[in-house]
Structure formats: structure tokens, C-alpha cells
Write a protein that holds these residues in place. Structure first.
Motif: not given
Length: 243
Positions: A1-5, A71-72, A86-91, A96-97
Motif C-alpha cells: 500500500m502506498s503511503l497516501a493510501r 504509531s510511535a 519509518s520516521l517520515a511515515e510516523l510523522l 493524518a490521525q
């Protein structure tokens, strides 16, 4: 799944979760105006069922975190294998949350014919409430990681919903256990609201609860039987990675 999805799933799932929390709180106050205990029962029951259903819907897409602390912890536990966030995905997940939580509160207000945004004036402060949030958050995180690391993630929807429903009653704070939900509930001056001035204390306690959970995981579940990422619903490993 892409990060956007995945982030769109986190946004939608968190929005619907907060809509369930706030909306059921409004409905409970209207249906049982003279009985606060019954209001809490109605609020807890609706929230627990909604959470379980939302994990089933969005788990295969994003892992169904709906919670920055979840998530953290996913990011922290997955660092060594590079299979967690990853850290970027976490942010991106946290953004989004939080935005999803605010959207969910606005949606609930509008569904019950209230102003879209009304800042809550319900104070929730004090050491006993902060302690309750530490307990509620630590218990939630320990439950999730224990299920994943023991290979029982398939029961997470029922288990997590049941835990939150119970924690409404055995914690004095009614178990927010989620920084994003805490922010979202500031935007509704209803039964489920929390005054903005009380938010930092709750969020700080939730972060402490996450740290307590990490210590408990390190002691009780030091070696995962499955991959340490994907906190709620396991997803396929990246190509070339070893589970």
C-alpha cells in the motif's frame, strides 16, 4: 500500500472513531439526561463496537493505528528490522490521525445539529486522571504488542474494542488513551469533550503510558514470534525482507 493510501485510511478511521465517541456521547446525554452512569454505559458500548469494526475495515490498509502513541511504538519496535514505520511515515501517520480526529468531532457536531466547532469547557485535570491515562494507555499498547508478538493479531479487533470498553469504567479518566482523540474531543462542548487547557496533561500522561508499555514489552515479550511492525493487522512483508 502506498503511503497516501495508508494515511488516508488513518485519517478516515480516526475521524470515524472520534465521530463514534463524540456522537454517542451526545446521543447518550439526550437519551438519558438524568442518569450519568447510563450515559457512560451507552458511550462506552458504542465506542467499543465502533473501534472493533473500524480495525476490521482499515487494518489491512494501514494497520489501523488511529493513535499517535501506537504509531510511535510501531516505529520504535521496528527500527532494527526496518519493517516498521519509518520516521517520515510516523510523522505522516500522526498528521493524518490528528486532522482526522478534529474532522470526526466536527462531523459528530453537525450530525446532531450543533455548531461545527464548539470548544469544550469540561475540565479534566488532576494527578488521579493523569495516572488513569498512564494506566489506560500502557494497557492498550501492551495488549496490542502482546497480540502481535504472540501471533494472535487476528483477535485484535475484538480484544482492543473490549479493552477500551472496559477501560471506560475502570479508569477515572474514562480512558482517552490516545493523543489524537484527546485533541479531537476538544472541539465539541458535549458529554465527551475535554477543555483545551486539560489536553496537555492528558497527552503527556499518554506518552508516559507508551513508555511504560515499551518497558513491559521488553521484559515480557522481548522476542517477537512475528514481525514487530504492523501493530494491529499484519501486512505482507516488503519484497526481499525476511519475516
Amino acid at each position: 500500500m502506498s503511503l497516501a493510501r495508508r494515511t488516508s485510511a488513518e485519517f478516515a478511521g480516526t475521524a470515524l472513531l472520534v465521530a463514534a465517541v463524540v456522537g454517542s456521547g451526545i446521543a447518550a446525554a439526550r437519551l438519558s439526561p438524568a442518569d450519568v452512569g447510563l450515559q457512560l454505559l451507552e458511550n462506552a458500548f458504542a465506542t467499543a463496537l465502533a473501534l472493533g469494526a473500524l480495525i476490521l475495515v482499515f487494518g489491512p490498509v494501514s494497520g489501523a493505528h488511529f493513535n499517535p502513541v501506537v504509531s510511535a511504538v510501531d516505529w520504535w519496535l521496528g527500527r532494527s528490522t526496518r519493517l516498521g514505520l519509518s520516521l517520515a511515515e510516523l510523522l505522516a501517520y500522526v498528521a493524518a490521525q490528528v486532522t482526522g480526529a478534529v474532522t470526526g468531532a466536527v462531523l459528530a457536531n453537525l450530525m446532531f445539529d450543533l455548531p461545527a466547532v464548539t470548544w469544550s469547557d469540561t475540565p479534566r485535570t488532576g494527578g488521579h486522571l493523569w495516572l488513569a491515562e498512564v494506566v489506560a494507555t500502557a494497557g492498550l499498547l501492551l495488549l496490542i504488542v502482546a497480540l502481535v508478538r504472540s501471533g494472535r493479531a487476528n483477535v485484535a479487533p475484538a480484544a482492543v474494542g473490549a479493552y477500551i470498553g472496559a477501560a471506560y469504567w475502570f479508569t477515572s479518566s474514562t480512558s482517552f488513551a490516545n493523543p489524537a482523540v484527546t485533541v479531537g474531543r476538544m472541539f465539541s462542548d458535549t458529554f465527551a469533550g475535554i477543555a483545551p487547557a486539560s489536553g496537555p496533561g492528558f497527552i503527556g500522561a499518554q506518552i508516559v503510558g507508551g513508555l511504560v508499555a515499551l518497558a513491559a514489552v521488553a521484559w515480557w515479550y522481548p522476542v517477537p514470534r512475528r514481525r514487530p511492525d504492523d501493530m494491529v493487522i499484519p501486512q505482507p512483508a516488503p519484497e526481499g525482507a525476511h519475516p
